[in-house]
Write a protein that holds these residues in place. Structure first.
Motif, PDB file in Angstrom:
ATOM      1  N   ALA A  13       0.828  -1.206   0.000  1.00 55.09           N
ATOM      2  CA  ALA A  13       0.000   0.000   0.000  1.00 55.09           C
ATOM      3  C   ALA A  13       0.868   1.264   0.000  1.00 55.09           C
ATOM      4  N   CYS A  14       1.924   1.271   0.805  1.00 55.42           N
ATOM      5  CA  CYS A  14       2.815   2.443   0.851  1.00 55.42           C
ATOM      6  C   CYS A  14       3.439   2.715  -0.515  1.00 55.42           C
ATOM      7  N   ASP A  15       3.836   1.644  -1.195  1.00 53.76           N
ATOM      8  CA  ASP A  15       4.420   1.821  -2.526  1.00 53.76           C
ATOM      9  C   ASP A  15       3.385   2.327  -3.522  1.00 53.76           C
ATOM     10  N   LEU A  16       2.138   1.935  -3.330  1.00 50.46           N
ATOM     11  CA  LEU A  16       1.087   2.447  -4.216  1.00 50.46           C
ATOM     12  C   LEU A  16       0.930   3.952  -4.020  1.00 50.46           C
ATOM     13  N   TRP A  17       0.946   4.412  -2.765  1.00 49.84           N
ATOM     14  CA  TRP A  17       0.842   5.872  -2.530  1.00 49.84           C
ATOM     15  C   TRP A  17       1.998   6.582  -3.235  1.00 49.84           C
ATOM     16  N   ASP A  18       3.200   5.998  -3.161  1.00 49.43           N
ATOM     17  CA  ASP A  18       4.349   6.618  -3.828  1.00 49.43           C
ATOM     18  C   ASP A  18       4.169   6.623  -5.343  1.00 49.43           C
ATOM     19  N   SER A  68       0.384  12.178  -0.870  1.00 48.11           N
ATOM     20  CA  SER A  68       1.019  12.524   0.402  1.00 48.11           C
ATOM     21  C   SER A  68      -0.066  12.700   1.456  1.00 48.11           C
ATOM     22  N   GLY A  69       0.368  12.811   2.709  1.00 51.04           N
ATOM     23  CA  GLY A  69      -0.574  13.076   3.794  1.00 51.04           C
ATOM     24  C   GLY A  69      -1.391  11.880   4.218  1.00 51.04           C
ATOM     25  N   ILE A  70      -0.964  10.668   3.844  1.00 53.64           N
ATOM     26  CA  ILE A  70      -1.649   9.449   4.287  1.00 53.64           C
ATOM     27  C   ILE A  70      -0.874   8.854   5.450  1.00 53.64           C
ATOM     28  N   THR A  71      -1.525   8.657   6.573  1.00 55.69           N
ATOM     29  CA  THR A  71      -0.861   8.121   7.759  1.00 55.69           C
ATOM     30  C   THR A  71      -1.409   6.736   8.089  1.00 55.69           C
ATOM     31  N   LEU A  72      -0.564   5.949   8.734  1.00 55.57           N
ATOM     32  CA  LEU A  72      -0.897   4.566   9.063  1.00 55.57           C
ATOM     33  C   LEU A  72      -1.206   4.439  10.549  1.00 55.57           C
ATOM     34  N   GLU A  73      -2.327   3.793  10.863  1.00 56.18           N
ATOM     35  CA  GLU A  73      -2.684   3.465  12.237  1.00 56.18           C
ATOM     36  C   GLU A  73      -2.782   1.950  12.358  1.00 56.18           C
ATOM     37  N   THR A 118      -6.499   9.838   6.017  1.00 54.70           N
ATOM     38  CA  THR A 118      -6.130  11.188   5.595  1.00 54.70           C
ATOM     39  C   THR A 118      -7.101  12.173   6.222  1.00 54.70           C
ATOM     40  N   THR A 119      -6.651  13.406   6.372  1.00 56.83           N
ATOM     41  CA  THR A 119      -7.528  14.455   6.906  1.00 56.83           C
ATOM     42  C   THR A 119      -8.163  15.277   5.789  1.00 56.83           C
ATOM     43  N   GLU A 120      -7.907  14.920   4.527  1.00 53.71           N
ATOM     44  CA  GLU A 120      -8.338  15.746   3.399  1.00 53.71           C
ATOM     45  C   GLU A 120      -9.717  15.390   2.852  1.00 53.71           C
ATOM     46  N   LEU A 121     -10.339  14.345   3.373  1.00 55.71           N
ATOM     47  CA  LEU A 121     -11.614  13.906   2.820  1.00 55.71           C
ATOM     48  C   LEU A 121     -12.755  14.009   3.827  1.00 55.71           C
ATOM     49  N   GLY A 122     -12.582  14.806   4.847  1.00 59.43           N
ATOM     50  CA  GLY A 122     -13.645  14.988   5.823  1.00 59.43           C
ATOM     51  C   GLY A 122     -13.929  13.714   6.592  1.00 59.43           C
ATOM     52  N   ALA A 123     -15.218  13.399   6.740  1.00 58.39           N
ATOM     53  CA  ALA A 123     -15.612  12.248   7.550  1.00 58.39           C
ATOM     54  C   ALA A 123     -15.162  10.924   6.946  1.00 58.39           C
ATOM     55  N   GLN A 176      11.705  -1.153   8.341  1.00 60.52           N
ATOM     56  CA  GLN A 176      11.492  -0.606   7.003  1.00 60.52           C
ATOM     57  C   GLN A 176      11.312   0.902   7.005  1.00 60.52           C
ATOM     58  N   GLY A 177      11.368   1.509   8.179  1.00 61.76           N
ATOM     59  CA  GLY A 177      11.191   2.956   8.260  1.00 61.76           C
ATOM     60  C   GLY A 177       9.772   3.415   8.007  1.00 61.76           C
ATOM     61  N   VAL A 178       8.797   2.533   8.258  1.00 61.94           N
ATOM     62  CA  VAL A 178       7.394   2.889   8.046  1.00 61.94           C
ATOM     63  C   VAL A 178       6.862   3.576   9.303  1.00 61.94           C
ATOM     64  N   SER A 179       6.373   4.792   9.151  1.00 61.42           N
ATOM     65  CA  SER A 179       5.803   5.525  10.279  1.00 61.42           C
ATOM     66  C   SER A 179       4.382   5.039  10.545  1.00 61.42           C
TER      67      SER A 179
END
Length: 429
Positions: free
Chosen positions: A149-154, A159-164, A273-278, A247-250
């Motif tokens: 998934a991280c490589d797909l974002w790249d 940008s601005g996608i965080t992992l929980e 992400t915080t860019e899509l509202g709810a 792997q340096g994944v945050s």
């Protein structure tokens, strides 16, 4: 006059040029999945209703309120438009004994259906890309899927996608936590909203995922599942974290992270992400080692994720990462329809050579004037006009005129032999 018909609310038509963005995203997904060794899988859109009732859980929101379930009037079967993809993949793996020779890495793309209120990034017919690793005990495969998934974002330039991340442990650990959670919530029952009261004894874990601000203090004070995990579950989670760290994944550990289906266990995760509202979750998944048994198969470990295509496209749009719609390489201008027997074979040769060519179509009054055809050629965005005038065609030639400048300089017009189209085709690309 017949009554005008419209699409079902929340089920959207996707036409050009927007559809080109979907194709571009799908191509990116296919290329990346291939590099990771995931192979395409295509399941039916309609499945037995029992598959989702048993697989997702009878008291989940999807089964209780959102499924498009119906009885087939021809034979009385109870069927459902698939609300998600994982259960169908596992059903197929069991039915066709797909794991007889070892684990399988699969991916799918396609529409899902849930009856809910349509809003931005959330529709009744929505589309998912899913990646499923079947037969692997992990947690290295859990991490592999997150890296995918991280490589797909790249690849997409996002940008601005965080992992929980979180761990749901195993069923016995969840049962102990569930008892403690119900006891805690019962002590605050007068402060629970109607949705939480409905879930209190059926699916209390989902209450932790509430978006109601009035309940946040109650949720924050609730017992944490992590405190109920045994040694094996903690080892799996800590190994999972260690591989991500290497792997340096945050990531952020979110002890309130739960999933909406009953089949999850051990590691779960969401990309947000915080860019899509709810609708901030763009990709989510985790391990579901018990699902094979739930729907009648032999015990098999499994892990996967699914992303929302509409949400990814919304995010690409907001970040200005969508590509320009594709345009033709050339536009064929044909003043006289009598030349079509000579023109069409040339265009076919060019297209077979990989050149995208539009041809001006004949109308009720013929092919139209040269001036109007040139206007349409320019508006098409094509780089070249192919002029099949009567003089050119009589001499077995076509004039090639550049419609766009190169470094601010117009290219000179040239003529090419119709019979040699395969040789000069690449000059148009």
């Amino acid at each position: 006059m017949a009554e005008k018909l419209s699409a079902v609310k929340g089920m959207n038509d996707i036409a050009a040029p927007e559809s080109a963005h979907w194709e571009w995203l799908e191509d990116k997904v296919r290329q990346l999945m291939s590099r990771y060794g995931y192979r395409n899988f295509r399941a039916p859109i309609v499945e037995p209703t029992a598959l989702f009732v048993r697989g997702l859980g009878e008291v989940t929101d999807i089964v209780e309120k959102e499924m498009y379930a119906f009885e087939d009037k021809l034979n009385g079967e109870h069927l459902t438009l698939r609300p998600e993809g994982t259960a169908g993949v596992v059903r197929a793996a069991i039915e066709h004994n797909m794991l007889y020779d070892g684990g399988k890495r699969l991916y799918y793309m396609g529409p899902m259906f849930r009856h809910e209120r349509p809003q931005r990034g959330r529709y009744r017919q929505f589309h998912q890309v899913g990646a499923e690793a079947l037969g692997f005990v992990g947690p290295d495969v859990d991490v592999e899927l997150i890296l995918l998934a991280c490589d797909l974002w790249d690849e997409l330039g996002l940008s601005g996608i965080t992992l929980e991340i979180n761990s749901l442990g195993q069923p016995a650990e969840r049962r102990a936590h569930r008892e403690a959670l119900i006891k805690h919530l019962e002590a605050h029952q007068d402060q629970l909203d109607e949705d939480a009261k409905r879930r209190l004894y059926t699916n209390p874990l989902r209450i932790l995922d509430t978006k109601n601000p009035a309940m946040q203090a109650i949720v924050e004070a609730a017992p944490k599942l992590m405190d109920f995990l045994g040694e094996a579950s903690l080892h799996h989670f800590n190994t999972f974290r260690g591989l991500l760290d290497a792997q340096g994944v945050s990531y952020r550990i979110n002890p309130r992270l739960v999933r909406g289906m009953d089949y999850y266990n051990l590691s779960v995760f969401e990309f947000v992400t915080t860019e899509l509202g709810a609708q901030g979750t763009v990709c989510a998944g985790g391990r579901y080692d018990g699902l094979f048994e739930q729907i009648g198969g032999k015990p098999s470990p499994a892990v996967g994720w699914a992303l929302g295509v509409e949400r990814i496209l919304e995010l690409l749009k907001s970040q200005g990462r969508l590509p320009e719609p594709p345009v033709a390489d050339a536009y064929a201008i044909v003043p006289d329809a009598a030349a079509l027997p000579q023109v069409l074979p040339v265009l076919r040769v060019l297209r077979r050579a990989g050149v995208a060519v539009l041809m001006h179509p004949a109308g009720p009054e013929g092919m139209g004037s040269m001036k109007s055809q040139f206007k349409k050629a320019d508006a098409s965005g094509a780089r070249f006009a192919l002029i099949f005038g009567p003089d050119e065609v009589a001499q077995g030639q076509v004039s090639v005129k550049a419609l766009r400048t190169v470094d601010g300089q117009p290219a000179p017009q040239r003529t090419e032999a119709l019979a040699e189209a395969a040789h000069w085709a690449q000059s148009l690309r």
